[in-house]
Design an enzyme around this catalytic site. Structure first.
Site, PDB file in Angstrom:
ATOM      1  N   SER A 124       0.230  -1.066   0.085  1.00 31.26           N
ATOM      2  CA  SER A 124      -0.198   0.211   0.013  1.00 31.26           C
ATOM      3  C   SER A 124       1.344   1.365  -0.467  1.00 31.26           C
ATOM      4  O   SER A 124       2.309   1.133   0.344  1.00 31.26           O
ATOM      5  CB  SER A 124      -1.320   0.061   1.591  1.00 31.26           C
ATOM      6  OG  SER A 124      -1.286   0.985   1.206  1.00 31.26           O
ATOM      7  N   TYR A 152      -1.729  -0.918  10.650  1.00 26.09           N
ATOM      8  CA  TYR A 152      -2.031  -1.403   9.137  1.00 26.09           C
ATOM      9  C   TYR A 152      -0.952  -1.031   8.364  1.00 26.09           C
ATOM     10  O   TYR A 152      -0.755  -1.997   7.635  1.00 26.09           O
ATOM     11  CB  TYR A 152      -3.280  -0.588   8.585  1.00 26.09           C
ATOM     12  CG  TYR A 152      -3.750  -1.312   7.424  1.00 26.09           C
ATOM     13  CD1 TYR A 152      -3.014  -0.025   6.648  1.00 26.09           C
ATOM     14  CD2 TYR A 152      -3.707  -2.338   6.794  1.00 26.09           C
ATOM     15  CE1 TYR A 152      -3.288   0.524   4.657  1.00 26.09           C
ATOM     16  CE2 TYR A 152      -4.102  -2.525   5.484  1.00 26.09           C
ATOM     17  CZ  TYR A 152      -3.747  -1.649   4.162  1.00 26.09           C
ATOM     18  OH  TYR A 152      -3.632  -0.410   3.135  1.00 26.09           O
ATOM     19  N   LYS A 156       2.045  -3.356   6.354  1.00 25.75           N
ATOM     20  CA  LYS A 156       2.328  -3.717   4.863  1.00 25.75           C
ATOM     21  C   LYS A 156       4.060  -3.273   4.749  1.00 25.75           C
ATOM     22  O   LYS A 156       4.541  -4.457   4.035  1.00 25.75           O
ATOM     23  CB  LYS A 156       1.615  -2.536   4.093  1.00 25.75           C
ATOM     24  CG  LYS A 156       0.811  -1.858   4.144  1.00 25.75           C
ATOM     25  CD  LYS A 156       0.156  -3.837   3.610  1.00 25.75           C
ATOM     26  CE  LYS A 156      -1.786  -3.857   3.195  1.00 25.75           C
ATOM     27  NZ  LYS A 156      -1.757  -5.431   2.462  1.00 25.75           N
ATOM     28  N   LEU A 203     -13.109   7.110   1.009  1.00 24.53           N
ATOM     29  CA  LEU A 203     -14.578   7.726   1.084  1.00 24.53           C
ATOM     30  C   LEU A 203     -15.212   7.402  -0.430  1.00 24.53           C
ATOM     31  O   LEU A 203     -16.570   7.858  -0.366  1.00 24.53           O
ATOM     32  CB  LEU A 203     -13.753   8.779   0.068  1.00 24.53           C
ATOM     33  CG  LEU A 203     -14.559   9.502  -1.280  1.00 24.53           C
ATOM     34  CD1 LEU A 203     -15.459  11.020   0.227  1.00 24.53           C
ATOM     35  CD2 LEU A 203     -13.377  10.938  -1.088  1.00 24.53           C
TER      36      LEU A 203
HETATM   37  C1  WQD Z   1      -9.623   9.696   1.360  1.00 29.44           C
HETATM   38  C2  WQD Z   1      -9.617  10.831   0.977  1.00 29.44           C
HETATM   39  C3  WQD Z   1      -9.961  11.511   3.720  1.00 29.44           C
HETATM   40  C4  WQD Z   1     -14.268   9.658   3.868  1.00 29.44           C
HETATM   41  C5  WQD Z   1      -6.787   4.507   2.722  1.00 29.44           C
HETATM   42  C6  WQD Z   1      -5.312   3.506   3.263  1.00 29.44           C
HETATM   43  C7  WQD Z   1      -5.259   2.882   2.169  1.00 29.44           C
HETATM   44  C8  WQD Z   1      -6.145   2.577   1.532  1.00 29.44           C
HETATM   45  C9  WQD Z   1      -7.051   3.480   1.200  1.00 29.44           C
HETATM   46  C10 WQD Z   1      -6.316  -0.072   2.242  1.00 29.44           C
HETATM   47  C11 WQD Z   1      -9.263  11.575   2.704  1.00 29.44           C
HETATM   48  C12 WQD Z   1     -11.374  11.770   2.419  1.00 29.44           C
HETATM   49  C13 WQD Z   1     -12.482  10.013   3.178  1.00 29.44           C
HETATM   50  C14 WQD Z   1     -14.923  10.543   4.079  1.00 29.44           C
HETATM   51  C15 WQD Z   1     -13.729  12.497   3.354  1.00 29.44           C
HETATM   52  N1  WQD Z   1      -6.665   1.656   3.044  1.00 29.44           N
HETATM   53  N2  WQD Z   1     -12.616  11.033   3.171  1.00 29.44           N
HETATM   54  N3  WQD Z   1     -15.177  11.852   4.368  1.00 29.44           N
HETATM   55  O1  WQD Z   1      -7.252   7.484   4.110  1.00 29.44           O
HETATM   56  O2  WQD Z   1      -6.237   7.816   1.555  1.00 29.44           O
HETATM   57  O3  WQD Z   1      -6.895   5.404   1.746  1.00 29.44           O
HETATM   58  O4  WQD Z   1      -7.633   3.810   2.586  1.00 29.44           O
HETATM   59  O5  WQD Z   1      -6.342  -1.035   1.303  1.00 29.44           O
HETATM   60  O6  WQD Z   1      -3.968   2.482   2.821  1.00 29.44           O
HETATM   61  O7  WQD Z   1      -4.592   4.218   3.851  1.00 29.44           O
HETATM   62  O8  WQD Z   1      -8.496   6.773   1.961  1.00 29.44           O
HETATM   63  O9  WQD Z   1     -10.596   7.001   0.998  1.00 29.44           O
HETATM   64  O10 WQD Z   1     -10.330   6.499   3.750  1.00 29.44           O
HETATM   65  O11 WQD Z   1      -9.800   8.491   1.934  1.00 29.44           O
HETATM   66  O12 WQD Z   1     -13.485  13.598   3.611  1.00 29.44           O
HETATM   67  O13 WQD Z   1     -15.959   9.672   4.731  1.00 29.44           O
HETATM   68  O14 WQD Z   1     -11.351  11.117   1.645  1.00 29.44           O
HETATM   69  O15 WQD Z   1     -10.133  12.574   4.410  1.00 29.44           O
HETATM   70  O16 WQD Z   1      -8.750  12.988   1.634  1.00 29.44           O
HETATM   71  P1  WQD Z   1      -7.350   7.242   2.152  1.00 29.44           P
HETATM   72  P2  WQD Z   1      -9.973   7.131   2.452  1.00 29.44           P
END
Ligand code: WQD
Length: 337
Positions: A124, A152, A156, A203
């Site tokens: 990741s 987590y 990795k 997200l």
């Molecule tokens: C993306 C953006 C949030 C949710 C993580 C792990 C990575 C992989 C993918 C597992 C950010 C914003 C999010 C919400 C929001 N994990 N957000 N409201 O954190 O980049 O990556 O997930 O496989 O290893 O680190 O992904 O989708 O959580 O967030 O505003 O309800 O969306 O702040 O900027 P992230 P994410």
């Protein structure tokens, strides 16, 4: 090749099984169904119109997993298995270290015993830590800082090190590390996709629930980041492109000159939260209500990759665009009752 896909009922595993079969390989899928449903394997069989051998086994259960190695003549293993919720890992670090590291070591030991020398690991972008400067290359200096923000992510990074040390000790053992950025979207059939248990952390699945009225609105975690609209920027990659990246990476096992390969799998494009909301509304015609709230701990301003190495060495690059990602995500959400 006959490939053991550990975590094969999961989001990325199930999509990769489809593309492996379509590229002429066969698969043995293993999953403990802790964070996946048997329905995913059944739907993969529907897409492929053929049975997929599946064993409901926990990869930390060496005795039961050994039966699969003894029975199936395997050519390679792809390791998707593992707990993957960043926030949960901060609350339950020991469960994450035990499950993710133990399952990886169990698989590597069984590979040794049964002369299976080719492994591919679902790593990741989180291994680059919070101070990595985007666009990120595979040899980024950020790796030395080791400022990873969750157990987590640490698992990795640790499993990457275990595999590289094993490859250095055993030239027959060939290791491919694939560092995913943000996998999203779903198979065009709408039969498989991202189906997290409970309220989504990520997200895209959260937006999908808002767009289909299952959740009232999206909480946008902060709009004061150093980005064009103040919201977090990430490198979203369609899960089918990601699956095809695994198929392309199988060619590394033919390489006689080296036995460790590391690739970013991303688009190299950054998309902000609000960009994604707008793209989702455009692709689906649905309104996505949102409210700006405070930042989420551990989030960084921007994170996207330099995808050149995979393009040059594997002949692979991402083809789907953001609209495809939103359209297929929505299609899966409305089909997946
Ligand atoms: C993306 C953006 C949030 C949710 C993580 C792990 C990575 C992989 C993918 C597992 C950010 C914003 C999010 C919400 C929001 N994990 N957000 N409201 O954190 O980049 O990556 O997930 O496989 O290893 O680190 O992904 O989708 O959580 O967030 O505003 O309800 O969306 O702040 O900027 P992230 P994410």
């Amino acid at each position: 090749m006959k490939i053991l896909v550990a975590g094969g009922a999961g989001y990325i595993g199930s999509h990769t099984i489809v593309e492996l079969y379509k590229s002429g390989h066969t698969v043995v899928a293993v999953d403990n169904l802790y964070n996946a449903k048997l329905k995913s394997i059944k739907n993969v069989e529907k897409i492929l119109k053929r049975p997929v051998p599946f064993y409901k086994i926990d990869c930390t259960d060496k005795k039961r997993l050994e039966k699969v190695f003894a029975k199936e003549k395997l050519d390679a293993v792809i390791m998707f298995q593992g707990y993957k919720a960043v926030g949960e890992s901060v609350k339950k670090p020991i469960a994450y270290y035990r499950n993710n590291i133990d399952s990886a070591l169990t698989i590597i030991e069984l590979m040794d015993k049964y002369n299976v020398h080719n492994i591919m690991f679902s790593s990741s972008a989180t291994v680059y830590g919070k101070n990595a400067k985007s666009p990120i290359k595979e040899d980024s200096d950020a790796l030395k800082l080791n400022d990873i923000t969750s157990p987590y992510g640490e698992t990795k990074a640790m499993i990457e090190k275990i595999l590289v040390d094993k490859a250095n000790a055993d030239k027959k053992f060939k290791v491919v590390l694939l560092r995913y950025f943000n996998p999203v979207g779903a198979h065009d059939s709408g039969l498989i996709g991202e189906d997290p248990n409970g309220t989504p952390n990520n997200l895209m699945p959260y937006i999908a629930k808002v767009a289909t009225g299952k959740l009232p609105y999206l909480k946008v975690y902060g709009d004061d980041y150093k980005t064009k609209d103040g919201t977090g920027v990430r490198d979203y990659i369609h899960v089918v492109d990601l699956a095809l990246g695994h198929v392309a990476a199988l060619k590394c096992y033919k390489n006689k000159k080296k036995n460790t390969f590391i690739y970013n799998l991303g688009t190299g494009k950054g998309t902000s939260v609000l960009d994604l909301v707008k793209a989702y509304e455009k692709a689906t015609g649905r309104k996505v209500k949102y409210k700006i709230v405070e930042r989420r701990a551990g989030d960084v301003d921007r994170l996207y990759c330099d995808p050149k190495k995979a393009k040059t060495e594997l002949g692979w690059d991402a083809k789907y665009d953001i609209v495809d990602m939103c359209r297929t995500s929505y299609n899966f959400e409305i089909n997946n009752k």
